[in-house]
Design a protein around this motif. Structure first.
Motif, PDB file in Angstrom:
ATOM      1  N   ILE A 100       0.821  -1.216   0.000  1.00 22.02           N
ATOM      2  CA  ILE A 100       0.000   0.000   0.000  1.00 22.02           C
ATOM      3  C   ILE A 100       0.864   1.278   0.000  1.00 22.02           C
ATOM      4  CG2 ILE A 100      -1.795   1.197   1.299  1.00 22.02           C
ATOM      5  CD1 ILE A 100      -2.627  -1.547   0.287  1.00 22.02           C
ATOM      6  N   PRO A 101       0.543   2.226  -0.862  1.00 17.30           N
ATOM      7  CA  PRO A 101       1.365   3.436  -0.925  1.00 17.30           C
ATOM      8  C   PRO A 101       1.229   4.344   0.299  1.00 17.30           C
ATOM      9  CG  PRO A 101      -0.406   3.513  -2.565  1.00 17.30           C
ATOM     10  CD  PRO A 101      -0.526   2.213  -1.876  1.00 17.30           C
ATOM     11  N   PHE A 102       2.194   5.192   0.490  1.00 14.27           N
ATOM     12  CA  PHE A 102       2.087   6.226   1.522  1.00 14.27           C
ATOM     13  C   PHE A 102       2.531   7.556   0.938  1.00 14.27           C
ATOM     14  CE2 PHE A 102       6.529   7.000   2.720  1.00 14.27           C
ATOM     15  CZ  PHE A 102       7.167   5.885   2.185  1.00 14.27           C
ATOM     16  N   VAL A 144      -3.697   7.510 -13.040  1.00 16.78           N
ATOM     17  CA  VAL A 144      -2.962   6.337 -13.511  1.00 16.78           C
ATOM     18  C   VAL A 144      -3.289   5.099 -12.676  1.00 16.78           C
ATOM     19  CG1 VAL A 144      -0.842   6.459 -12.153  1.00 16.78           C
ATOM     20  CG2 VAL A 144      -0.722   5.759 -14.528  1.00 16.78           C
ATOM     21  N   CYS A 145      -4.009   5.276 -11.597  1.00 11.41           N
ATOM     22  CA  CYS A 145      -4.339   4.154 -10.718  1.00 11.41           C
ATOM     23  C   CYS A 145      -5.301   3.197 -11.422  1.00 11.41           C
ATOM     24  CB  CYS A 145      -4.961   4.680  -9.432  1.00 11.41           C
ATOM     25  SG  CYS A 145      -5.559   3.382  -8.367  1.00 11.41           S
ATOM     26  N   PRO A 146      -4.901   1.958 -11.676  1.00 20.02           N
ATOM     27  CA  PRO A 146      -5.769   1.069 -12.459  1.00 20.02           C
ATOM     28  C   PRO A 146      -7.139   0.793 -11.817  1.00 20.02           C
ATOM     29  CG  PRO A 146      -3.545   0.211 -12.396  1.00 20.02           C
ATOM     30  CD  PRO A 146      -3.590   1.350 -11.431  1.00 20.02           C
ATOM     31  N   PRO A 147      -7.224   0.482 -10.527  1.00 25.48           N
ATOM     32  CA  PRO A 147      -8.572   0.260  -9.988  1.00 25.48           C
ATOM     33  C   PRO A 147      -9.228   1.544  -9.478  1.00 25.48           C
ATOM     34  CG  PRO A 147      -6.962  -0.483  -8.401  1.00 25.48           C
ATOM     35  CD  PRO A 147      -6.192   0.115  -9.535  1.00 25.48           C
ATOM     36  N   GLN A 148      -8.606   2.660  -9.690  1.00 24.53           N
ATOM     37  CA  GLN A 148      -9.168   3.962  -9.319  1.00 24.53           C
ATOM     38  C   GLN A 148      -9.515   4.033  -7.832  1.00 24.53           C
ATOM     39  OE1 GLN A 148     -10.138   6.718 -11.975  1.00 24.53           O
ATOM     40  NE2 GLN A 148      -8.214   5.679 -12.339  1.00 24.53           N
ATOM     41  N   CYS A 149      -8.520   3.780  -7.010  1.00 22.30           N
ATOM     42  CA  CYS A 149      -8.781   3.768  -5.575  1.00 22.30           C
ATOM     43  C   CYS A 149      -8.192   4.981  -4.875  1.00 22.30           C
ATOM     44  CB  CYS A 149      -8.261   2.483  -4.950  1.00 22.30           C
ATOM     45  SG  CYS A 149      -6.485   2.354  -5.005  1.00 22.30           S
ATOM     46  N   ILE A 150      -7.746   5.975  -5.623  1.00 25.75           N
ATOM     47  CA  ILE A 150      -7.221   7.203  -5.010  1.00 25.75           C
ATOM     48  C   ILE A 150      -8.224   8.332  -5.212  1.00 25.75           C
ATOM     49  CG2 ILE A 150      -5.316   8.864  -4.994  1.00 25.75           C
ATOM     50  CD1 ILE A 150      -3.484   6.790  -6.036  1.00 25.75           C
ATOM     51  N   TRP A 151      -8.534   8.996  -4.112  1.00 27.29           N
ATOM     52  CA  TRP A 151      -9.420  10.167  -4.181  1.00 27.29           C
ATOM     53  C   TRP A 151      -8.644  11.367  -3.640  1.00 27.29           C
ATOM     54  CZ3 TRP A 151     -11.301   5.322  -3.398  1.00 27.29           C
ATOM     55  CH2 TRP A 151     -12.473   4.963  -4.057  1.00 27.29           C
ATOM     56  N   ILE A 175      -9.118  -1.888  -2.304  1.00 30.60           N
ATOM     57  CA  ILE A 175      -9.171  -1.905  -3.761  1.00 30.60           C
ATOM     58  C   ILE A 175      -7.771  -1.809  -4.348  1.00 30.60           C
ATOM     59  CG2 ILE A 175     -10.051  -0.671  -5.762  1.00 30.60           C
ATOM     60  CD1 ILE A 175     -12.444   0.100  -4.147  1.00 30.60           C
ATOM     61  N   CYS A 176      -6.883  -1.152  -3.668  1.00 31.42           N
ATOM     62  CA  CYS A 176      -5.517  -0.985  -4.168  1.00 31.42           C
ATOM     63  C   CYS A 176      -4.922  -2.338  -4.538  1.00 31.42           C
ATOM     64  CB  CYS A 176      -4.649  -0.314  -3.113  1.00 31.42           C
ATOM     65  SG  CYS A 176      -2.915  -0.241  -3.576  1.00 31.42           S
ATOM     66  N   MET A 177      -4.375  -2.430  -5.754  1.00 32.41           N
ATOM     67  CA  MET A 177      -3.801  -3.710  -6.188  1.00 32.41           C
ATOM     68  C   MET A 177      -2.275  -3.702  -6.092  1.00 32.41           C
ATOM     69  SD  MET A 177      -4.797  -3.156 -10.161  1.00 32.41           S
ATOM     70  CE  MET A 177      -4.535  -4.799 -10.768  1.00 32.41           C
ATOM     71  N   ASN A 178      -1.720  -2.745  -5.378  1.00 34.04           N
ATOM     72  CA  ASN A 178      -0.280  -2.687  -5.127  1.00 34.04           C
ATOM     73  C   ASN A 178       0.543  -2.719  -6.407  1.00 34.04           C
ATOM     74  OD1 ASN A 178      -1.034  -2.914  -2.412  1.00 34.04           O
ATOM     75  ND2 ASN A 178      -0.926  -5.131  -2.525  1.00 34.04           N
ATOM     76  N   CYS A 179       0.033  -2.030  -7.418  1.00 31.73           N
ATOM     77  CA  CYS A 179       0.730  -2.096  -8.690  1.00 31.73           C
ATOM     78  C   CYS A 179       1.955  -1.183  -8.712  1.00 31.73           C
ATOM     79  CB  CYS A 179      -0.209  -1.725  -9.823  1.00 31.73           C
ATOM     80  SG  CYS A 179      -0.707  -0.008  -9.779  1.00 31.73           S
ATOM     81  N   GLY A 180       1.926  -0.125  -7.915  1.00 29.50           N
ATOM     82  CA  GLY A 180       3.074   0.766  -7.870  1.00 29.50           C
ATOM     83  C   GLY A 180       3.068   1.875  -8.908  1.00 29.50           C
ATOM     84  N   TYR A 181       2.010   1.965  -9.714  1.00 27.24           N
ATOM     85  CA  TYR A 181       1.958   3.012 -10.732  1.00 27.24           C
ATOM     86  C   TYR A 181       1.986   4.405 -10.118  1.00 27.24           C
ATOM     87  CZ  TYR A 181       1.021   0.167 -14.885  1.00 27.24           C
ATOM     88  OH  TYR A 181       1.118  -0.693 -15.947  1.00 27.24           O
ATOM     89  N   CYS A 182       1.252   4.580  -9.012  1.00 30.35           N
ATOM     90  CA  CYS A 182       1.170   5.924  -8.444  1.00 30.35           C
ATOM     91  C   CYS A 182       2.574   6.414  -8.100  1.00 30.35           C
ATOM     92  CB  CYS A 182       0.244   5.943  -7.233  1.00 30.35           C
ATOM     93  SG  CYS A 182       0.530   4.642  -6.055  1.00 30.35           S
ATOM     94  N   ALA A 183       3.380   5.540  -7.492  1.00 30.17           N
ATOM     95  CA  ALA A 183       4.735   5.921  -7.116  1.00 30.17           C
ATOM     96  C   ALA A 183       5.602   6.121  -8.354  1.00 30.17           C
ATOM     97  CB  ALA A 183       5.345   4.857  -6.228  1.00 30.17           C
ATOM     98  N   LYS A 209       4.901   6.953  -2.352  1.00 34.19           N
ATOM     99  CA  LYS A 209       5.857   5.841  -2.452  1.00 34.19           C
ATOM    100  C   LYS A 209       5.203   4.576  -1.939  1.00 34.19           C
ATOM    101  CE  LYS A 209       9.056   8.129  -4.193  1.00 34.19           C
ATOM    102  NZ  LYS A 209       9.039   7.923  -5.631  1.00 34.19           N
ATOM    103  N   MET A 210       5.762   3.444  -2.353  1.00 36.86           N
ATOM    104  CA  MET A 210       5.200   2.177  -1.904  1.00 36.86           C
ATOM    105  C   MET A 210       5.829   1.785  -0.573  1.00 36.86           C
ATOM    106  SD  MET A 210       3.093   1.766  -4.256  1.00 36.86           S
ATOM    107  CE  MET A 210       2.382   0.139  -4.026  1.00 36.86           C
ATOM    108  N   ASP A 211       4.976   1.396   0.339  1.00 33.26           N
ATOM    109  CA  ASP A 211       5.426   1.078   1.689  1.00 33.26           C
ATOM    110  C   ASP A 211       5.930  -0.368   1.774  1.00 33.26           C
ATOM    111  OD1 ASP A 211       5.937   1.358   4.317  1.00 33.26           O
ATOM    112  OD2 ASP A 211       3.953   2.086   4.863  1.00 33.26           O
TER     113      ASP A 211
HETATM  114  S1  SF4 Z   1      -0.444   1.045  -5.935  1.00 31.65           S
HETATM  115 FE1  SF4 Z   1      -1.617   1.013  -7.850  1.00 31.65          FE
HETATM  116  S2  SF4 Z   1      -3.665   0.458  -7.165  1.00 31.65           S
HETATM  117 FE2  SF4 Z   1      -2.586   1.116  -5.346  1.00 31.65          FE
HETATM  118  S3  SF4 Z   1      -3.035   3.271  -5.144  1.00 31.65           S
HETATM  119 FE3  SF4 Z   1      -1.143   3.138  -6.301  1.00 31.65          FE
HETATM  120  S4  SF4 Z   1      -1.778   3.154  -8.452  1.00 31.65           S
HETATM  121 FE4  SF4 Z   1      -3.598   2.685  -7.225  1.00 31.65          FE
END
Ligand code: SF4
Ligand code: SF4
Lengths: 632, 277
Positions: free
Chosen positions: B68-70, B96-103, B128-136, B145-147
């Motif tokens: 999960i990002p922080f 860019v969040c694939p499941p659109q879980c950032i507001w 919902i976050c799929m830990n893809c790392g795109y946001c970071a 960043k990814m925690d």
């Molecule tokens: S890690 Fe991926 S799914 Fe999770 S908040 Fe970032 S972009 Fe969205």
């Protein structure tokens, strides 16, 4: 022991290219009324008049020699030129070469296209899927029932005008997220309260009926539930009974169900039932932007996510290459991609062999030995991509990041155990030492084991012709003696420069399917050994074109592309279509996955006939499926 | 002879069994004590079976590990902008969040009504976050960043699993601890340990300074020097690879060397702390 088929390269491939064009030409000459070029911009292949499809398909198979139907899928052209539903077929020759693409169109309101299942039995499940998700009728299909969704499902979800209960907008990114992002839970806004919708006239009461008859009556193919219904006993003869295995059964590798009709101990007929893990991956993919789909592909065959990434990247790059400013992936990126893809193959085969032994009753000892090495390969993935299973490592044009210098673990919790190893050294030792040792050990442990041989030899035999006709792929196909491997038949990435053999085995039984996996792991090690020096030579070179990370909303030119890779389980294909969009084409119009596990199951019923119940478990294990990919 | 294959297999199983104990003997009681031994037994050369006793022990995750990002905020003892968000609410991560879980709620200036480069609120639905790392990966300000903390199970998802800004925010110092190399690379790309906007501002000032007389320019430079020194002090608790640069011909090598030394020191300190407990 290994039969190695040398691969034709160079001039022959060019000739094949010509023959694809020649194929279109000869078809147009033979069927002047029924066949025409697909002249839409960015599209290829021919359009076949639906009423003549069976003749044309037969000609394609018998006269032109395209014996292998790789993919059959539908596209909804609502709002696009023509407003029709279209079936798209990709046929190949098992001797190699590019695809022959043909399409048939039908009206959206009364969608009907003759079935090609009589020509290529491998189209069976794919046509059922097209009926299920698009609502196209296939006259001539032996058992046109829904396959992934339940009987009471309302509508056909991949039609463009179908909306899911959680519907927010046509395309991501959703406007509600930024800049006024008031958070909410999608399930609380759902119209239906629960994530279910069904037609008004659907009788929910039938779900409460748990009698045997009701449980099996929804099924079609072959399984005869008559004896259940009349309960007749016919004297001293063996009774026919219906036995249901799954969806919760330890041998099915997931939620997968097989309904078998038994005569005594022997399988008379068997029908696979699937869809328990269905999440309409493709609909999600069509709501997503192009890049969004990459991490979703990880969730298909979650044992080999690197391979899934690669296939998707190749398909979209194929589309992008039509753009003016497209740059191909740099060499180092290709090297890293092949490194990851081959490591994935080893991971997958270790897993498959381990679990095959579980299915045989050798509980967990071989599996854990195999997994021991697999874990170390996953360490490599984790250090490079950040995740052991859901790698999300490939990007359009390259890879996410270069391989790291150290396979470093950094502590952030009090009792963490730290490791700090040199990445290349770790990889080198793994490839030169640990993996070959593990393969040899498995080979020693299992290959000559008499119990294993008795259980596997001569069981579940799949003749080569059947294997081709049923569109099976990967180890399943090659264990039947067909030397078909996408890496050689239609090479991608840097495979043409690498030295490896396409392994085959002659008998097509479970034992050969086990042996072929051992063979292929050895070939993968051979490839990896060639990759290691390449990695060192290219160290420090860029991994994305221009050394810059790709765009987060890449523009993809209009058109269609079919990208396929030889994934560990077989041919994985992505059929993607990009349609114009006022803001620029950002979302896939069609995103289809040719799921190997799914299509390999088409042959399961035939394969199991005449065997004992216990063999069914092993046969299924030897096909090697992952339900994440079967059900999508 | 029938049965030979089985016997051969049994020999292998037996070898596995013995190897595990042989290895235990070889490493003896030092098995859990030294990191080198640990790395060896988890490396490709290891024989036998060696398990990590989770949750008593844990395998530290590699730097790129993503959970999960922080959100990164300035260190709480930062001299100028303590606890300031690095996020400028540009919205790229939400797109860019694939499941659109950032507001994200963008802050507006109450006086001018114009958007300010700060998030008023920031939510991530971690179910919902799929830990893809795109946001970071795509954040242009290195603000998300990814925690590495994966132990976040809770009893009730509806009340706990939408993380707000407060829950998401962590100091820059934390990121430098869990991912020193990555943080260092990002620092190089930005041009300093400060937020890229601050660096831009500085550069602008420096450009302006060039136009002013030499004496003033010197003063400004001195000032900048002190600021840098402050930064170094404040980060003394964590790795400070910048210092290593210049002292060696091969900065990469020196950095690695130093990192290792630090890691050892940190570990020794931790062990000492554990013992005294
Ligand atoms: S890690 Fe991926 S799914 Fe999770 S908040 Fe970032 S972009 Fe969205
Ligand atoms: S991309 Fe970075 S700066 Fe932009 S809103 Fe997200 S976290 Fe903030």
């Amino acid at each position: 022991m290994t039969e190695v088929v040398a691969e034709a390269k160079g001039p022959e491939r060019e000739e094949n290219l010509n023959t694809a064009e020649a194929g279109y030409q000869s078809l147009k000459e033979r069927f002047p009324d029924a066949v025409s070029d697909d002249a839409r911009e960015g599209y290829s292949g021919i359009l076949v008049d639906a009423t003549h499809l069976p003749e044309v398909a037969t000609a394609i198979r018998d006269e032109l020699g395209y014996d292998y139907l790789s993919s059959a899928t539908a596209v909804d052209h609502l709002g696009l030129e023509g407003e029709c539903l279209e079936m798209v077929y990709h046929a190949y020759r098992t001797s190699g070469g590019p695809a022959l693409v043909f399409k048939a169109q039908t009206d959206r309101s009364a969608a009907e296209i003759p079935s090609v299942t009589p020509v290529w039995p491998g189209a069976d499940f794919q046509e059922r899927e097209a009926w299920d998700l698009f609502g196209i009728q296939f006259p001539g299909h032996p058992n046109l029932k829904r396959i992934l969704l339940w009987e009471g499902f309302d509508g056909h979800p991949l039609r463009k005008d179908w909306r899911e209960p959680y519907y927010e907008e046509e395309h991501k990114p959703f406007d509600s997220r930024w800049p006024g992002g008031k958070v909410f839970r999608a399930e609380e806004t759902n119209l239906f309260g629960k994530n279910v919708q069904y037609p008004d006239d659907f009788d929910l009461g039938q779900l409460a009926d748990v009698s045997d008859e009701a449980l099996y009556s929804g099924l079609g193919l072959g399984v005869n539930v008559e004896p259940l219904a009349n309960g007749s006993s016919n004297g001293l003869q063996t009774d026919t009974i219906v036995v249901n295995m799954g969806p919760h059964h330890p041998s099915t590798h997931g939620v997968f169900r097989m309904v078998t009709e038994l005569r005594g101990e022997t399988i008379h007929s068997l029908e696979p039932v699937m869809g328990y893990l269905h999440r309409n991956h493709e609909k999600i993919g069509e709501r997503n932007a192009w890049l969004h789909n990459m991490p979703f592909t990880d969730r298909l065959d979650y044992i080999s996510s690197m391979g899934n990434n690669l296939g998707y990247a190749l398909a979209v790059e194929q589309l992008m290459s039509r753009g003016a400013r497209y740059k191909a992936p740099p060499y180092r990126a290709e090297v890293i991609r092949v490194l990851m893809a081959e490591l994935t193959r080893i991971v997958n085969h270790l897993w498959a062999v381990g679990f095959l032994l579980n299915d045989l009753g050798a509980f967990f000892t071989p599996m854990l030995y195999a997994n021991n090495t697999r874990e170390k390969i996953l360490d490599v993935f984790e250090a490079a991509a950040g995740s052991r299973l859901m790698c999300n490592y490939m990007r359009f044009g390259g890879v996410y990041k270069d391989i790291p210098e150290r396979l470093r673990s950094v502590a952030n919790l009090v009792n963490d155990k730290i490791r700090d190893l040199d990445f290349m050294q770790f990889l080198g030792e793994l490839v030169r030492d640990a993996i070959p040792r593990a393969i040899d050990e498995l080979d020693d442990l299992l290959t000559e084991n008499e119990i294993l041989r008795t259980r596997c030899e001569g069981v579940g035999i799949l003749p080569a012709e059947t294997a081709i006709a049923y569109s099976t792929a990967g180890p399943l196909l090659r264990a039947s003696g067909v030397a078909y491997d996408v890496r050689r038949a239609e090479p991608y990435s840097i495979y043409p420069d690498l030295d490896f053999a396409v392994c085959t085995r002659p008998n097509g039984d479970i034992y050969d399917r086990y042996l072929i996996r051992i063979d292929e792991m050895r070939e993968s090690v051979k490839i990896l050994k060639q990759i290691l020096p390449l990695l060192e030579q290219t160290a420090g070179q860029e991994i994305m074109p221009g050394g810059k990370p790709g765009a987060y909303m890449p523009r993809v030119p209009v058109g269609e592309a079919y990208g396929r890779v030889e994934n560990p389980k077989g041919e994985l294909g992505y059929y993607v279509v990009s349609a114009g969009d006022p803001k620029g084409p950002q979302n896939p119009w069609r995103y289809h996955i040719r799921a190997t596990s799914f299509i390999n199951l088409t042959v399961l019923g035939t394969l199991c006939q005449g065997h004992k119940v216990a063999d069914v478990v092993t046969i299924l294990g030897s096909i090697d499926i992952v339900l994440g990919e079967v059900d999508r | 002879m029938y049965g030979q294959g089985i016997l051969r297999g049994l020999r292998i199983t037996l070898m596995h069994f013995f190897r595990t104990y042989l290895d235990d003997l070889r490493y003896g009681l030092r098995k859990f004590s030294s990191n080198e031994n640990f790395a060896q037994r988890q490396g490709p050369q290891a024989r036998g079976v060696f398990t990590v006793q989770y949750p008593d022990e844990k395998l530290a995750v590699p730097e790129r590990f993503r959970f999960i990002p922080f959100l990164i905020v300035e260190d709480y003892d930062h001299p100028e902008r303590p606890g300031h968000d690095w996020c400028t609410s540009c919205g790229i991560c939400a797109k860019v969040c694939p499941p659109q879980c950032i507001w994200i709620v963008r802050e507006t200036d109450p006086q001018t009504g114009r958007p300010k480069p700060e998030p008023e609120a920031f939510f991530i639905d971690i179910d919902i976050c799929m830990n893809c790392g795109y946001c970071a990966e795509f954040c242009p300000f290195d603000a998300i960043k990814m925690d590495h903390d994966y132990e976040m199970a809770s009893y009730d998802r509806t009340s706990h699993h939408i993380f707000d800004k407060e829950k998401l925010s962590k100091e820059l110092r934390y990121w430098r601890t869990i991912a020193p190399t990555t943080a260092y690379e990002e620092m190089l790309a930005r041009g300093g340990w400060e937020h890229s906007d601050v660096i831009k501002e500085r550069k602008k000032e420096a450009r302006n300074a060039q136009k002013v007389p030499r004496a003033e320019r010197l003063a400004a430079q001195e000032e900048a020097g002190t600021a840098a020194a402050n930064g170094a002090d404040e980060a003394a608790a964590v790795a400070e690879p910048v210092a290593a640069e210049g002292t060696s011909e091969d900065p990469e090598q020196a950095r690695r060397e130093q990192k290792r030394a630090e890691m050892k020191a940190r570990l020794a300190a931790r062990r000492a702390a554990k013992k005294s407990n």
